[in-house]
Motif scaffolding. Structure first.
Motif, PDB file in Angstrom:
ATOM      1  N   UNK A   1      -9.724   0.962   0.359  1.00  0.00           N
ATOM      2  CA  UNK A   1      -8.667   0.857  -0.654  1.00  0.00           C
ATOM      3  C   UNK A   1      -7.826  -0.375  -0.398  1.00  0.00           C
ATOM      4  N   UNK A   2      -7.447  -1.086  -1.436  1.00  0.00           N
ATOM      5  CA  UNK A   2      -6.561  -2.233  -1.235  1.00  0.00           C
ATOM      6  C   UNK A   2      -5.290  -1.832  -0.484  1.00  0.00           C
TER       7      UNK A   2
ATOM      8  N   UNK B   1      16.012  -3.656   5.937  1.00  0.00           N
ATOM      9  CA  UNK B   1      16.876  -4.627   5.253  1.00  0.00           C
ATOM     10  C   UNK B   1      16.541  -6.060   5.665  1.00  0.00           C
TER      11      UNK B   1
ATOM     12  N   UNK C   1      13.750  -6.927   3.565  1.00  0.00           N
ATOM     13  CA  UNK C   1      14.150  -7.167   2.169  1.00  0.00           C
ATOM     14  C   UNK C   1      14.739  -8.563   1.999  1.00  0.00           C
TER      15      UNK C   1
ATOM     16  N   UNK D   1      11.038 -10.941   2.291  1.00  0.00           N
ATOM     17  CA  UNK D   1       9.833 -10.892   1.471  1.00  0.00           C
ATOM     18  C   UNK D   1      10.120 -10.254   0.114  1.00  0.00           C
ATOM     19  N   UNK D   2       9.506 -10.807  -0.919  1.00  0.00           N
ATOM     20  CA  UNK D   2       9.703 -10.202  -2.234  1.00  0.00           C
ATOM     21  C   UNK D   2       8.898  -8.914  -2.421  1.00  0.00           C
ATOM     22  N   UNK D   3       8.073  -8.572  -1.458  1.00  0.00           N
ATOM     23  CA  UNK D   3       7.277  -7.344  -1.589  1.00  0.00           C
ATOM     24  C   UNK D   3       8.182  -6.132  -1.392  1.00  0.00           C
ATOM     25  N   UNK D   4       7.905  -5.071  -2.145  1.00  0.00           N
ATOM     26  CA  UNK D   4       8.735  -3.860  -2.103  1.00  0.00           C
ATOM     27  C   UNK D   4       8.433  -3.060  -0.835  1.00  0.00           C
TER      28      UNK D   4
ATOM     29  N   UNK E   1      10.222  -0.417   0.180  1.00  0.00           N
ATOM     30  CA  UNK E   1      10.781   0.941   0.113  1.00  0.00           C
ATOM     31  C   UNK E   1       9.707   1.941   0.527  1.00  0.00           C
TER      32      UNK E   1
ATOM     33  N   UNK F   1       8.797   4.679  -0.544  1.00  0.00           N
ATOM     34  CA  UNK F   1       8.000   5.233  -1.635  1.00  0.00           C
ATOM     35  C   UNK F   1       6.837   4.304  -1.983  1.00  0.00           C
ATOM     36  N   UNK F   2       7.068   3.032  -1.777  1.00  0.00           N
ATOM     37  CA  UNK F   2       6.081   2.036  -2.169  1.00  0.00           C
ATOM     38  C   UNK F   2       5.298   1.517  -0.979  1.00  0.00           C
TER      39      UNK F   2
ATOM     40  N   UNK G   1      -0.057   1.234   5.471  1.00  0.00           N
ATOM     41  CA  UNK G   1      -0.255   0.194   4.468  1.00  0.00           C
ATOM     42  C   UNK G   1      -0.044  -1.182   5.089  1.00  0.00           C
TER      43      UNK G   1
ATOM     44  N   UNK H   1      -0.049  -5.575   3.754  1.00  0.00           N
ATOM     45  CA  UNK H   1      -0.283  -6.555   2.693  1.00  0.00           C
ATOM     46  C   UNK H   1      -0.084  -7.962   3.231  1.00  0.00           C
TER      47      UNK H   1
ATOM     48  N   UNK I   1      18.566 -10.748  -1.116  1.00  0.00           N
ATOM     49  CA  UNK I   1      17.987  -9.432  -0.852  1.00  0.00           C
ATOM     50  C   UNK I   1      17.021  -9.151  -2.002  1.00  0.00           C
ATOM     51  N   UNK I   2      15.773  -8.936  -1.653  1.00  0.00           N
ATOM     52  CA  UNK I   2      14.794  -8.609  -2.685  1.00  0.00           C
ATOM     53  C   UNK I   2      14.841  -7.115  -2.945  1.00  0.00           C
TER      54      UNK I   2
ATOM     55  N   UNK J   1      13.876  -3.697  -5.469  1.00  0.00           N
ATOM     56  CA  UNK J   1      12.953  -3.128  -6.450  1.00  0.00           C
ATOM     57  C   UNK J   1      13.517  -1.786  -6.871  1.00  0.00           C
TER      58      UNK J   1
END
Lengths: 130, 214, 416, 1016
Positions: free
Chosen positions: B74-75, B142, B145, B148-151, B153, B155-156, B161, B163, D171-172, D174
């Motif tokens: 899986x990716x 934090x 955050x 990196x612009x990657x989420x 959180x 939940x995500x 995982x 990336x 701060x990025x 989502x």
């Protein structure tokens, strides 16, 4: 800033991870030596550059490093579809002009959810075509 | 594939080695660590890093046989072996990152090559080209955050995982091996930049640096 | 035409400004014109003006789908310079520069052309080689241009960080003293007023929807206000040129991209020249109103949206603050985007087309504004004579088939 | 009510300020006090400061008009030290802190007695729109002088001239739902979305959340509205799926729901960010938010009415009057006249009266207003003059009276005799304009609605407007609209709709508003007292009138000709009025006239916040090789090559004197030619290529042949684009039949890898091959010079015998005990070994080489020496000797072009185009200056005839030029038209200083033309 669905990573990623590489589906002539200078010039430099639906090549440069295609509206910037190399678009200027339903906007496989393909986006695309 | 030249890059006898963050002098910064850190940074240097290329179907059986885990198809998937020391991570539809303890890379490559035989695949040792930095602590998310612009959180970005994404103005592989830790795999030449970025981003939360041991 | 002057202004003040004339008429389209210019931006209006003024061709219409000067003319960072590398480009831009130098007086409209000089910074050894190459070429082409070292740059712009501490320290620059900035809207309006006074019809809110082509020859255009005939049509539609070419049945080697710009809030005078850096990638000047006018890069994708991506703005401001750390507390007021039609060799197209009588003037990329008078001048000559002006001839579409590109990208290669 | 003596306009009670604490601040050098909870604007009003600025064009005295982001006048310079200066701060949005120092941005010698003011008064009539375009043209030579003075009189605040002491960050973020605005609509939307389980961000630009509820007269559940606000915020704060961002302005709305939020973290505390626990914190933070859904709850801005002298201090928005009284406990005057077109304006009069001040009259433009608020005013005994409006304010630095007259709106005329009412404050309300700026950023066009007399947002995918932002104004409706919007947004993300227990709000009976923008005056617009539309840019109704008379009919033309809406407030107050006036002048409706596109930013954002941490040492990555520390310790000067820091040269200090670059390079060059030198070549790109089709692939992307390269051998290759122009070069080694190691130029590494991938992935996916970057894995050390073999032999087990290990061979073995691949390739023309080891061991190997190299005087050299040595050998640098317009043929590299290869390799076809076949193309040659002492300038242009006049016909330029220590002369590489056929001819190089150098065209190889030295 675009939010782009990578058909290989199977999720939306930020535009900063991608590079646009120009018009998609431009095949290198199989026999370059048989091309006239004009044909070779056309292949190298001449592009559709449409105001409206554009099929374009992108690379997920900071990510999976795969090239893939995006169907995007060059005025609204709505991304209607992303699809892998070797695949053909299901949404084209012609298909939208024929008034095909938004249902067709969803690509078939693998949760390859298209972006911005809401009724409103497609409607606006149609509007821009009119 | 027999027509590929393998290369064991590790010296037979111990010589001084320098990780990509040697230039950054982590030991010096470690002495100025915050007392009650919001984020803790640790380099895990000298691990074995292999890039594995090929079709998932081609590679899966060999990976299972040699590493004892099935290939994460899986990716974004990241799996570890039973004792958590060896990991394999999906990087692209035909690319995986294998990280193993120091000294294991060459023999692992050899065993994989033996298992894969004449199939079309590639294995590349990149152990000298990258390093792994671990982030932990209540404010680690934090710091990410900011970087990196990657989420990131939960939940995500659940544990398991990983990336490849943007880190500051560089590129990094970001992984979450478990609930409490984040890992960054940094390219050697960008490692000092990323380290300085992390120190700067973490300052307001109180930053601790643990100098790496082997 | 009412002549503008300080004296006139006093006279009008006494009559409470009730007697100002229209700067241009709002005419009804005629059935036919000698020449139709498609596109009422700076280049199109300048073409019409010079057709009327220099060639006596006054039965001319400029057809504009929106408002005059509403495209890139209204959206650029107004830099005017002519220090281009290649002979062909240098000749064309220098031709424009000479026209700029007398433009306000020629059209009796103050375009506020401010010859405050332009610096192109070098930050690497290869930058400096490229600068030397360009300056040497400029000098032999008769264009004012010089190489400055870091100290020379610092003297010209004391507020810039020219220290060795910078990530990419300034090593030097090229300096063109005659270069500068102008007031973009005034250029369009001034040409519009001048052309109108010579009899040119300026048709706003009139959209060309197709070309009337008979036996391979253009005979007019279709518009949303009916068909209009013409023997000669010049298409000067910048970002939309590809769309216009498609209407005429051919392709162009163009891609339209968003080009962004931004301004700060107005400040008291702080920067007296134009500073450009290709390497850290940003350029900046200060308008007469006090705004810092800052240019960003081209976005990588095709776009007609008159907006681009936010990271481009971020990178640009990073570059500006890198060069001018003191601007960190200055605030960005507004950003916007234009649509630039870019050619593979970063040079324009001034050319006949496969359709007889139909000429295109496009592909100016990021260099359009500064060329406005020169572009209009040589394009008018070409339309009037039915053959390309010698300064325009190298910019034919044919070059993309013969390979005779004029590669202004050339100066920017990779370094070891 | 009594008032504090030090703050004459401060009410004894009411508002959300803490009267128990005093804050001291200065304005234009004078000390004042205020309280926590004040803005700078409320504190100035409390202190009775009327004139806060001078206007941009006419230098007219200006006072505070509004209470928020729409304020056009109170734009001040902030900062107590030079480095902390902030230009153009809106006093209405600046929280007061102790020690704040502010000044007016215009006015000379000061705002009270401004000399330009008299100029403005007299000159005002000489400065119609387009003034500059019509004057200053003669004589042409004087423009630069005129401009100097024009510039001086323009601008608002000033930039600091010192570097910013503060830091900023990003701060990025989502989220599923981003709610912009925490007024009643935003709070209820956030509650609904939060209860649904969505990830919610709620932001609000003000110092406190609550929006209009903070100064509302209305009750919720029978209690003050602020009570509910506090409870709602507490509730949201308790939910872990909610992020609350106070003092945070959504300033840009970009594609695909990317929204930038600017959080002011410390600007309410001090002008330099205070430290927390000794740690630096960012002054402000930019949140880069990717939201699945956006709820636009940005509310509405009140429109002022446009009447004569409506810019005199004491003219305020009606809503602002209420805000100052109810939120800040400040009544900005004594005697009020209200001019309104709607019921909402009445609140100002009621609040004013309740604050114990006198309401002189309400001029209501409607003939028969009968809404609840109107009745309340009547009941309170306030005089209401219906069918009328304030047509002109009297006064200079403060309002002294209001001229009120009956007006005929449709006929646009004054219908009766004006009555002059003595007052010091005029409040006006022309209705509301929804705050649609953000939705406009996306490119969508706003839509005019006649029923609310305003534009509402156009459709944006993933955006839902709520409350005032789309014309819903009644509080009960706003709350419900918020919940609906919050639920709609959450549901779009797959979350279930949630119910919210909304507080009871009373419904009010309203009388309909009337459309009034510019108020008629007895005199025609052009002769009436100035009626300001855009206060910041001094745009008047007359200016708009003149613009339309002059043929500026598009609203964009009107805006640009008059400068309307181009201020730092971006026309928040004036644009709709201006559009209405233009529409009237043109005989059109407002929607026919159109609107203008608002652009980011909603309110200005400091460059620093946008830059974040991408500045100073983090502006751009510095890439280091594994040997970087050694280079630093040994005094290297560095060259920036892409992002890499490469040693440029290693100056030695001899007898306390540091070598110049020239001296160091001469020494390094001779060391390599006569002894042995070493270069850190780790930055070269390295790509590992594996697969059965690897060889075939190389044949397609390189111009030369690869079919027969045996394992153990190395070959140089050229790579072109399909236009035939050279893009990169390097060596590729055959490691195994299906295994190659490609090297690229330092700058080309990433591009070449992508180049290989794009051809593989898009054109030839059938080829079985994989490419992987190994640039960082290997460190590369080039040991070169006649003594290289001896040195290397000391520490390697590889057989270095010249027959066993030939030029263009590679071998494996140990170097300094470390496994290595050693390549016999040479970029210097000397015997050379490129030693590649895993980068972690590079420092050990490097130091071992130096330990053994001492006796050979092993000399580290940098890129400059490398350049000289390779140029002496005629070896090119892509990007220096080539520039994107050079083919391999132009370089005379026919030996590296496989014309007869079976596959039509990339670049081949283009070589037979008419232009690439030209015989007079610019071709690479060597140049030997006639005077050997001359080192030609790189970039010098070449001519055949030095006597010609300017413009000269240039035939080429110098691409590389150095002094050669081994030859003791200058030499150069150059491109010259037809150069390959001009050997021995003389060319000329006219220089900037007037000198003309002569040089002979020679071979590009200046040293060891037979290449014997590298084969030893």
């Amino acid at each position: 800033m675009f939010h782009i669905y990578c058909p290989y990573c199977e999720e939306h990623r930020e535009e900063e991870e991608f590079h646009a590489k120009g018009q998609a589906h431009i095949a290198r002539p199989a026999d370059p030596d048989a091309c006239s200078d004009a044909e070779w010039g056309d292949y190298l430099f001449f592009r559709d550059n449409p105001r409206g639906i554009h099929h374009e090549l992108w690379v997920h440069a900071v990510g999976c490093r795969k090239f893939f295609n995006i169907t995007r509206h060059t005025v609204t910037y709505a991304i209607l579809e992303t699809y892998k190399m070797g695949e053909q678009p299901t949404i084209t200027a012609e298909s939208l002009a024929r008034g095909e339903k938004a249902g067709n906007v969803q690509a078939a496989s693998g949760g390859q959810q298209t972006v911005g393909a809401s009724d409103a986006a497609v409607a606006s695309v149609k509007g821009a075509q009119a | 594939m027999s027509d590929v030249r393998m290369f064991d890059s590790r010296p037979a006898t111990a010589v001084d080695a320098e990780s990509p963050l040697a230039v950054s002098n982590l030991a010096e910064r470690a002495r100025r660590s915050a007392a009650d850190p919001g984020v803790t940074l640790r380099e895990r240097a000298f691990l074995g890093h292999l890039i594995l290329r090929g079709g998932a179907i081609v590679l899966d059986e060999a990976v299972r046989e040699v590493l004892g885990v099935s290939l994460p198809a899986r990716p974004g998937a990241l799996v570890h072996d039973a004792d958590g020391e060896r990991s394999i991570q999906w990087l692209s539809p035909d690319e995986w990152l294998v990280i193993v303890p120091e000294g294991e890379a060459y023999s692992l490559e050899k065993r994989l090559r033996d298992a894969l035989g004449d199939a079309h695949f590639a294995i590349v040792d990149v152990s000298g080209g990258q390093t792994l930095v671990e982030l932990s602590g209540p404010r680690a998310r934090e710091v990410l955050m900011k970087s990196t612009p990657y989420d990131v959180h939960p939940r995500h970005f659940p544990a398991g995982k990983g990336v490849t994404t943007i880190f500051g103005k560089a590129t990094a592989i970001l992984r979450r091996p478990d609930e409490d830790r984040w890992e960054l795999v940094l390219r050697r030449s960008f490692a000092d930049y990323c380290y300085r970025w992390l120190v700067d981003a973490g300052e307001e939360y109180g930053l601790a640096v643990e100098a790496s041991g082997r | 035409m009412q002549r503008y002057s300080g004296f006139g202004l006093v006279k009008h003040a006494l009559s409470h400004h009730e007697n100002w004339q229209r700067q241009w008429r709002n005419p009804t389209p005629k059935k036919e014109y000698d020449v139709i210019i498609v596109g009422g931006g700076g280049h199109g209006l300048a073409t019409a003006y010079y057709l009327a003024k220099e060639h006596g061709i006054t039965n001319v219409a400029v057809i504009e789908k929106g408002w005059l000067g509403g495209g890139n003319t209204a959206r650029n960072t107004t830099i005017v310079r002519s220090n281009y590398l290649w002979d062909e480009s240098a000749a064309l831009y220098e031709h424009a520069m000479k026209l700029w130098e007398g433009l306000s007086q020629d059209i009796n409209y103050n375009v506020m052309f401010s010859q405050r000089g332009v610096l192109n910074l070098g930050h690497t050894l290869q930058d400096m080689r490229d600068i030397q190459r360009r300056v040497n070429a400029n000098r032999l082409n008769g264009i004012d241009s010089e190489v400055l070292d870091a100290r020379g740059v610092q003297e010209l712009v004391p507020i810039m960080d020219c220290s060795k501490n910078a990530r990419y320290p300034v090593m030097g620059a090229s300096w063109q003293p005659r270069a500068g900035v102008a007031r973009h809207d005034a250029v369009a309006w001034g040409y519009a007023r001048g052309a109108d006074s010579l009899g040119v019809d300026l048709l706003q809110n009139t959209e060309v929807t197709g070309f009337k082509i008979l036996d391979g020859r253009v005979v007019g255009v279709h518009t949303n206000r009916g068909d209009i005939g013409a023997k000669t049509v010049g298409c000067v539609t910048a970002g939309n040129s590809g769309v216009m070419a498609k209407m005429a049945g051919f392709q162009l080697p163009l891609e339209s991209h968003p080009l962004q710009a931004l301004v700060s809030e107005p400040l008291k005078p702080v920067l007296d020249t134009v500073v450009m850096s290709n390497h850290v990638h940003g350029y900046i000047s200060q308008s007469d109103k006090g705004d810092l006018v800052i240019g960003a890069g081209i976005d990588g994708y095709n776009g007609y949206g008159q907006r681009g991506s936010y990271p481009t703005v971020e990178h640009t401001l990073q570059a500006i603050v890198e060069m001018f750390p003191m601007f960190s507390r200055v605030r960005m007021n507004r950003q916007w985007g234009g649509i630039v039609d870019t050619c593979p060799d970063a040079c324009p197209i001034l050319s006949r087309t496969p359709v007889k009588g139909l000429y295109f003037n496009c592909g100016w990329g990021t260099g359009g504004f500064k060329a406005t008078p020169g572009s209009g001048h040589v394009f008018a000559w070409s339309l009037a004579k039915g053959q390309m002006h010698k300064l325009a001839a190298p910019f034919s579409i044919d070059r993309f088939r013969t390979g005779a590109l004029i590669d202004e990208h050339g100066a920017a290669g990779v370094a070891h | 009510m009594s008032q504090s003596s030090s703050q004459p306009n401060r009410l004894a009670q009411g508002g959300r300020v803490d009267r128990t604490r005093k804050l001291t601040f200065t304005f234009n050098g004078k000390r004042y006090t205020g309280h926590p909870g004040d803005t700078l604007a409320s504190a100035l009003l409390a202190n009775g400061v009327d004139v806060v600025n001078r206007s941009f064009k006419y230098s007219r005295p200006r006072g505070i008009v509004a209470a928020g982001a729409e304020e056009p006048n109170a734009v001040v310079q902030l900062g107590s030290s030079e480095a902390a200066q902030v230009p153009n701060v809106r006093a209405t949005q600046q929280a007061l802190y102790d020690g704040l120092e502010a000044r007016s941005t215009n006015g000379w010698p000061n705002v009270q007695r401004d000399l330009m003011g008299s100029v403005g008064k007299l000159g005002g009539s000489f400065m119609p729109p387009g003034f500059y375009y019509k004057t200053f043209m003669a004589p042409a030579s004087m423009w630069m002088t005129y401009e100097k003075y024009i510039r001086k009189s323009a601008g608002l605040g000033r930039s600091p001239v010192e570097s910013d002491p503060d830091i900023y960050d990003h701060m990025n973020q989502h989220c599923d739902v981003l709610v912009i605005g925490a007024g009643p609509a935003g709070l209820s939307a956030a509650l609904a979305a939060a209860y649904s389980g969505a990830r919610v961000i709620l932001c609000d630009e003000q110092e406190a959340m609550g929006g209009s509820l903070l100064d509302s007269r209305e009750t919720l559940d029978g209690d003050t509205a602020t009570r509910w606000v506090d409870a709602a915020i507490d509730e949201l704060a308790s939910l872990d799926n909610v992020t609350l961002l106070a003092r945070t302005t959504a300033n840009g709305y970009h594609d695909h729901n990317f929204v930038t939020l600017h959080e002011r973290r410390t600007e309410h505390l001090a002008d330099v960010a205070p430290r927390v626990d000794g740690r630096r914190q960012s002054r402000s933070r930019l949140h880069r938010v990717r939201a699945a859904q956006v709820v636009l709850a940005t509310g509405a801005h009140e429109r002022p009415l446009v009447y004569g002298n409506n810019d005199v201090p004491g003219n305020l928005l009606a809503g602002a009057v209420s805000t100052y009284i109810r939120r800040y406990g400040v009544a900005p005057g004594q005697k009020l006249v209200l001019s309104t077109s709607n019921d909402h304006g009445y609140r100002a009069a009621l609040d004013w009266q309740e604050a114990g001040r006198e309401v002189v009259a309400i001029a209501d433009a409607r003939d028969n207003p009968d809404g609840e608020l109107v009745e309340q005013a009547r009941a309170a005994g306030i005089r209401i003059i219906t069918g009328s409006a304030v047509i002109e304010a009297k006064g200079d630095k403060r309002v002294s009276g209001a001229r009120v007259a009956q007006i005929d709106i449709d006929g646009f005329r004054v219908a009766g005799k004006a009555e002059e009412l003595a007052c010091d404050t005029i409040a006006s309300s022309g209705g509301y304009s929804p705050v649609i700026h953000l939705s406009s950023h996306t490119g969508t066009r706003p839509v005019w609605r006649d029923d609310i007399l305003g534009f509402v947002p156009g459709d944006v995918t993933g955006m839902t407007p709520a409350g005032g932002a789309h014309g819903v104004y009644a509080l009960d409706a706003v709350l419900e609209d918020g919940v609906a919007a919050g639920n709609r947004a959450a549901e779009a993300g797959g979350f279930p709709a949630a119910s919210v227990n909304l507080p009871r709000a009373s419904a009010h009976r309203e009388s309909p508003a009337v459309a009034l923008y510019q108020v008629p005056h007895e005199k025609p617009t052009l002769r009436a007292p100035k009626q300001f539309v855009d206060l910041q840019n001094d745009v008047t109704a007359a200016g708009i009138d003149v613009a339309t008379r002059e043929g500026f009919e598009s609203i964009e033309h009107v805006k640009r000709y008059t400068a309307m809406g181009f201020g730092t407030d971006q026309g928040k107050l004036g644009n709709i009025n201006g559009m209405a006036i233009a529409a009237r002048c043109l005989g059109q409706t407002i929607p026919e006239t159109g609107t203008t596109v608002f652009r980011p930013n909603y309110t200005p954002v400091t460059f620093g916040a946008i830059v974040g941490r991408h500045c100073r040492e983090l502006f751009d990555p510095e890439r280091y090789t594994a040997l970087h520390e050694w280079h630093v310790e040994h005094g290297a000067e560095f060259e920036d090559v892409g992002q890499w820091k490469r040693p440029w040269y290693f100056p030695r200090t001899v007898n306390g004197k540091k070598e110049s670059m020239h001296e160091a390079v001469a020494r390094e060059c001779l060391a390599v030619r006569q002894g042995v030198g070493i270069l850190d070549a780790s930055t070269l790109g390295k790509i590992d290529i594996q697969g059965p089709d690897a060889r075939e692939f190389l044949g397609r992307v390189y111009t030369n042949k690869w079919a027969k390269l045996a394992p153990g051998r190395v070959r140089y290759g050229l790579m072109c684009k399909d236009d035939g122009m050279l893009m990169d070069d390097g060596t590729t080694s055959c490691l195994g039949d299906n295994h190659f190691l490609m090297t690229t130029t330092t700058g080309g590494a990433a591009g070449v890898l992508e180049w290989l991938e794009i051809w593989h992935q898009t054109e030839w996916p059938e080829l079985e091959v994989y490419f992987n970057s190994v640039t960082d894995h290997w460190a590369t050390m080039t040991v070169t010079g006649p003594e290289a073999r001896k040195l290397l032999a000391e520490i390697t087990d590889i057989d270095l015998d010249k027959e066993a290990f030939k030029f263009m061979d590679w071998k494996e073995g140990n170097v300094a005990g470390v496994p290595a691949r050693v390549f016999r390739i040479s970029f210097t023309g000397e015997l050379a070994y490129e030693i590649n080891v895993q980068a972690n061991y590079a420092m050990h190997v490097w130091k071992t080489l130096f330990a053994h190299g001492e006796k050979y005087d092993l000399t580290p050299y940098g890129t400059e020496t490398m350049h000289v040595l390779r140029a002496e050998k005629g070896l090119i640098i892509v990007g220096q000797d080539t520039d994107g317009s050079v083919t391999p043929e132009d370089l005379n590299m026919y030996w590296a072009i496989g014309y007869d290869k079976p596959f039509p390799w990339i670049g081949k076809r283009a070589l037979s185009r008419p232009d690439t076949r030209r015989v007079d193309r610019k071709q690479l040659v060597g140049l030997r200056p006639h005077d050997p002492k001359v080192v030609l300038e790189e970039g010098a242009q070449i001519v055949f005839d030095p006597e010609q006049s300017i413009p000269m016909t240039m035939v080429g330029h110098v691409t590389s030029s150095y002094y050669s220590p081994i030859l003791d002369s200058g030499f150069a590489l150059a491109v010259v038209k037809g150069g390959h056929h001009r050997m021995g001819e003389t060319v000329y190089l006219p220089m900037v200083d007037g000198k003309v150098h002569a040089a002979e065209i020679v071979s590009t190889v200046f040293y060891d033309p037979k290449g014997e030295r590298q084969h030893v």
